[in-house]
Design a protein around this motif. Structure first.
Motif, PDB file in Angstrom:
ATOM      1  N   UNK A 173      36.473  40.675  29.086  1.00 21.17           N
ATOM      2  CA  UNK A 173      35.679  41.076  28.293  1.00 21.17           C
ATOM      3  C   UNK A 173      34.107  40.701  29.232  1.00 21.17           C
ATOM      4  N   UNK A 174      34.135  39.586  29.724  1.00 16.85           N
ATOM      5  CA  UNK A 174      33.062  39.208  30.470  1.00 16.85           C
ATOM      6  C   UNK A 174      32.829  40.217  31.477  1.00 16.85           C
ATOM      7  N   UNK A 175      33.814  40.678  32.440  1.00 22.09           N
ATOM      8  CA  UNK A 175      33.536  41.393  33.410  1.00 22.09           C
ATOM      9  C   UNK A 175      33.070  42.807  32.970  1.00 22.09           C
ATOM     10  N   UNK A 176      33.772  43.404  31.642  1.00 20.43           N
ATOM     11  CA  UNK A 176      33.304  44.542  31.405  1.00 20.43           C
ATOM     12  C   UNK A 176      31.945  44.486  30.978  1.00 20.43           C
ATOM     13  N   UNK A 177      31.294  43.382  30.068  1.00 21.91           N
ATOM     14  CA  UNK A 177      29.946  43.330  29.735  1.00 21.91           C
ATOM     15  C   UNK A 177      29.048  43.528  30.568  1.00 21.91           C
ATOM     16  N   UNK A 178      29.161  42.512  31.534  1.00 24.13           N
ATOM     17  CA  UNK A 178      28.380  42.277  32.646  1.00 24.13           C
ATOM     18  C   UNK A 178      28.007  43.574  33.539  1.00 24.13           C
ATOM     19  N   UNK A 179      29.347  44.354  33.877  1.00 22.76           N
ATOM     20  CA  UNK A 179      29.403  45.347  34.706  1.00 22.76           C
ATOM     21  C   UNK A 179      28.652  46.668  33.940  1.00 22.76           C
ATOM     22  N   UNK A 180      29.060  46.761  32.618  1.00 18.52           N
ATOM     23  CA  UNK A 180      28.406  47.976  31.849  1.00 18.52           C
ATOM     24  C   UNK A 180      26.908  47.530  31.633  1.00 18.52           C
ATOM     25  N   UNK A 181      26.696  46.460  31.275  1.00 13.50           N
ATOM     26  CA  UNK A 181      25.264  46.445  30.901  1.00 13.50           C
ATOM     27  C   UNK A 181      24.364  46.245  32.250  1.00 13.50           C
ATOM     28  N   UNK A 182      24.784  45.443  33.074  1.00 12.49           N
ATOM     29  CA  UNK A 182      24.219  45.652  34.700  1.00 12.49           C
ATOM     30  C   UNK A 182      24.180  47.075  35.196  1.00 12.49           C
ATOM     31  N   UNK A 200      31.047  37.435  42.096  1.00 13.69           N
ATOM     32  CA  UNK A 200      30.988  38.160  43.483  1.00 13.69           C
ATOM     33  C   UNK A 200      31.528  39.714  42.842  1.00 13.69           C
ATOM     34  N   UNK A 201      32.568  39.761  42.483  1.00 14.09           N
ATOM     35  CA  UNK A 201      33.180  41.023  41.970  1.00 14.09           C
ATOM     36  C   UNK A 201      32.101  41.904  41.147  1.00 14.09           C
ATOM     37  N   UNK A 202      31.487  41.111  40.300  1.00 12.02           N
ATOM     38  CA  UNK A 202      30.697  41.899  39.104  1.00 12.02           C
ATOM     39  C   UNK A 202      29.390  42.588  39.910  1.00 12.02           C
ATOM     40  N   UNK A 203      28.866  41.506  40.973  1.00  7.51           N
ATOM     41  CA  UNK A 203      27.854  42.201  41.601  1.00  7.51           C
ATOM     42  C   UNK A 203      28.334  43.460  42.408  1.00  7.51           C
ATOM     43  N   UNK A 204      29.357  43.315  43.194  1.00  8.67           N
ATOM     44  CA  UNK A 204      29.675  44.386  43.907  1.00  8.67           C
ATOM     45  C   UNK A 204      30.135  45.755  43.099  1.00  8.67           C
ATOM     46  N   UNK A 205      30.619  45.433  41.807  1.00  7.17           N
ATOM     47  CA  UNK A 205      30.930  46.529  41.066  1.00  7.17           C
ATOM     48  C   UNK A 205      29.708  47.336  40.438  1.00  7.17           C
ATOM     49  N   UNK A 206      28.869  46.265  40.143  1.00 11.14           N
ATOM     50  CA  UNK A 206      27.452  47.020  39.562  1.00 11.14           C
ATOM     51  C   UNK A 206      26.886  47.745  40.726  1.00 11.14           C
ATOM     52  N   UNK A 207      26.840  47.318  42.179  1.00 13.99           N
ATOM     53  CA  UNK A 207      25.858  47.900  43.265  1.00 13.99           C
ATOM     54  C   UNK A 207      26.660  49.120  43.321  1.00 13.99           C
ATOM     55  N   UNK A 208      28.017  49.186  43.155  1.00 19.75           N
ATOM     56  CA  UNK A 208      28.812  50.643  43.394  1.00 19.75           C
ATOM     57  C   UNK A 208      28.525  51.410  42.485  1.00 19.75           C
ATOM     58  N   UNK A 209      28.409  51.495  41.029  1.00 17.29           N
ATOM     59  CA  UNK A 209      28.364  52.357  40.103  1.00 17.29           C
ATOM     60  C   UNK A 209      26.827  52.520  39.601  1.00 17.29           C
TER      61      UNK A 209
END
Length: 314
Positions: free
Chosen positions: A96-105, A181-190
């Motif tokens: 849930x945290x990964x999804x919320x942060x990556x989608x919102x970011x 770290x993974x959230x930052x990279x995933x947001x940068x990529x998408x």
């Protein structure tokens, strides 16, 4: 005898004109053409999507070790084991945290980047290509590059921090920092994907409405909040569904940057670790995959049922 009396009586066995037209040669030919084009795709979807889904649901009812020739039917035992284990809150919370942060970011930064790229200045074409490029790159390659940047021993970031007299955080070893770290990279990529889609939505907005608002004295921020943002609701709704489904199924970056799932075990990665890690619990892994499928289905249905009501279609 009148003319009406000479008309032939309708036969009870004679097909109606609508029934005769239903399977006319032209309609039959169109139906065969439809089958010729659709049947291969439907067959591929059935074989490579629905059949594996059904098999996975069946495997989730088995106590089966990967590679073993024997399996025991346990029914819902794997599901009960997962939801009653101490790992369930951790895995579901991380997901849930990964999804919320990556989608919102991704959506928030993508919208800001789209607003910047929508400006009529020189070099926007190159900037659009540069922003979108990370999205089409391999997740494995992106993960390896960023892993070199975040490595606390020989990474680029640690070298920069040491130049200023600071020490690098243990990004890989600390579970909380590993997830960041993974959230930052995933947001940068998408974020490039979100930026391009938002940019297409911004460029499709009616110019006369924006000009009328400007003539009425509305500033740029007010025009964006009162006009642009509501008109972008179809684009926002589309991105919300696609990015959420993509984040719930994110695997490659997590696998490359945190091979042991140190604080980054989402549902899909936990299923991978249970099946192909040290446990080899194929049935238990299949149950986790079914839970993920149910969440994906529920999220999609809720978005289509409730969120779409707030979408403004011009």
């Amino acid at each position: 005898m009148t003319i009406l009396d000479t008309a032939p009586a309708p036969s009870a066995n004679r097909p109606s004109p609508r029934a005769r037209r239903g399977w006319s040669p032209r309609r039959r030919r169109d139906f065969l053409v439809f089958l010729a084009f659709a049947a291969p795709n439907l067959l591929l979807i059935a074989v490579f999507t629905y059949l594996p889904l059904i098999n996975n649901i069946y495997y989730s009812t088995l106590d089966w070790t990967l590679g073993s020739a024997e399996a025991t039917v346990v029914g819902l035992g794997n599901y009960l084991t997962f939801f009653t284990s101490a790992d369930a809150p951790r895995v579901l919370g991380t997901t849930a945290l990964f999804t919320a942060c990556t989608v919102g970011g991704s959506m928030l930064l993508g919208l800001l980047v789209a607003l910047a790229l929508n400006a009529k200045v020189r070099g926007t074409t190159f900037a659009r290509a540069a922003v979108f490029a990370p999205y089409v790159l391999s997740g494995v390659g992106v993960g390896l590059v960023w892993l070199f940047i975040f490595d606390p021993g020989y990474g680029v970031l640690s070298w920069i921090l040491r130049a200023f007299g600071a020490t690098s955080p243990e990004w890989i070893n600390d579970p909380q920092l590993a997830l960041v770290m993974v959230i930052v990279v995933y947001v940068w990529k998408n974020l490039g994907y979100c930026a391009v889609v938002f940019l297409a939505g911004l460029q499709s907005l009616p110019g006369d409405v924006m000009e009328a608002a400007a003539l009425d004295g509305a500033g740029g921020v007010r025009r964006f909040l009162a006009i642009s943002l509501p008109l972008l609701s179809p684009t926002t709704f589309f991105l919300l569904i696609t990015t959420m489904l993509s984040s719930l199924q994110a695997f490659d970056l997590i696998r490359i940057m945190t091979p042991l799932g140190n604080g980054t075990s989402t549902l899909i990665y936990e299923a991978y670790l249970q099946a192909f890690g040290a446990y080899n619990r194929a049935g238990y892994s299949a149950a986790i995959s079914v839970v993920l499928f149910a969440i994906l289905l529920l999220v999609t249905v809720l978005q289509l049922r409730f969120v779409e009501k707030k979408v403004h279609y011009a």
